[in-house]
Design an enzyme around this catalytic site. Structure first.
Site, PDB file in Angstrom:
ATOM      1  CG  PHE A  75      -2.074  -0.839   1.243  1.00  0.00           C
ATOM      2  CD1 PHE A  75      -3.270  -0.451   0.654  1.00  0.00           C
ATOM      3  CD2 PHE A  75      -2.030  -2.081   1.866  1.00  0.00           C
ATOM      4  CE1 PHE A  75      -4.384  -1.273   0.663  1.00  0.00           C
ATOM      5  CE2 PHE A  75      -3.134  -2.918   1.886  1.00  0.00           C
ATOM      6  CZ  PHE A  75      -4.317  -2.522   1.282  1.00  0.00           C
ATOM      7  CG  ASP A  76       0.866   5.837  -1.813  1.00  0.00           C
ATOM      8  OD1 ASP A  76       1.964   6.192  -1.356  1.00  0.00           O
ATOM      9  OD2 ASP A  76      -0.016   6.639  -2.171  1.00  0.00           O
ATOM     10  CG  LEU A  77       0.936   6.692   4.682  1.00  0.00           C
ATOM     11  CD1 LEU A  77      -0.054   5.779   5.393  1.00  0.00           C
ATOM     12  CD2 LEU A  77       2.165   6.960   5.557  1.00  0.00           C
TER      13      LEU A  77
END
Length: 224
Positions: A12-14
């Site tokens: 996941f990107d944040l």
């Protein structure tokens, strides 16, 4: 959209994917610019700073040289460390999604362009850190800022061998490009700060428009 049975590891990107960091990032950029005698009163004009490495965006928009870039980053971090990282909000449904994915046996990781130390503090603040087997970002010295390099490091750290069973999820083109550089499938999300057109142009494997769509995407949580 069909459910995906083959994914085992989810990156996941944040910013713009798990949380909405607009206030903290744009106000910290505004503060840094002010320190450099550049006035920007409209925070919406600073939205392009959400997602990509700050070094890249400062150069693209303001044509900063290396010295100016270093000064801008230092000013940005002054405010971001003090308050900016907490001017942030977890998207509705994300904690429940992470809980379901973890319980379903997926291996989860964070792949962000922001410094790892900041990502860890943010995830601890929102009590999300325990869902992730690896939290990886850039270094404070400016190294490993590209998403491709971050993903490559996660592959090494987690000793991932079958990249086809991994997927990168993010809201901007650099998330998708980073995944492509590592021959990894990707899922673009339009509820963040990138458009469907941006994600399609970057070559996202799949695109979804809401957090709730993840339930239909990952088969092992589709009936939980």
């Amino acid at each position: 959209m069909d459910t995906l049975n083959n994914y085992e590891v989810i990156l996941f990107d944040l910013d713009g994917t798990l949380t909405d960091p607009k206030e903290g990032i744009t106000k910290s950029v505004q503060y840094a610019l002010g320190k450099m005698d550049i006035t920007e009163n409209n925070l919406d004009n600073l939205i392009p700073f959400i997602g990509p490495p700050l070094q890249v965006t400062f150069k693209e928009i303001f044509q900063f040289n290396e010295q100016q870039l270093e000064e801008a980053l230092q000013f940005y971090r002054q405010r971001f460390i003090e308050k900016g990282m907490y001017e942030n909000e977890v998207y509705e449904g994300i904690p429940e999604l992470l809980h379901q994915l973890k319980n379903a046996g997926y291996q989860l990781a964070i792949a962000t362009s922001k410094p790892t130390v900041f990502a860890e503090q943010i995830l601890h603040h929102f009590k999300l850190h325990h869902y992730f087997d690896c939290i990886m970002g850039s270094e404070l010295d400016g190294t490993r800022t590209s998403k491709g390099a971050v993903i490559e490091e996660i592959i090494k750290q987690l000793k991932l061998e079958n990249i086809a069973q991994c997927v990168m999820i993010g809201d901007r083109s650099h998330d998708i490009i980073g995944a492509n550089e590592n021959d990894m499938p990707s899922i673009g999300v339009t509820f963040g700060y990138g458009s469907r057109q941006e994600l399609e142009k970057a070559g996202a494997t799949h695109i979804i428009d809401s957090v709730s769509e993840f339930k239909n995407l990952f088969s092992r949580i589709s009936h939980t």
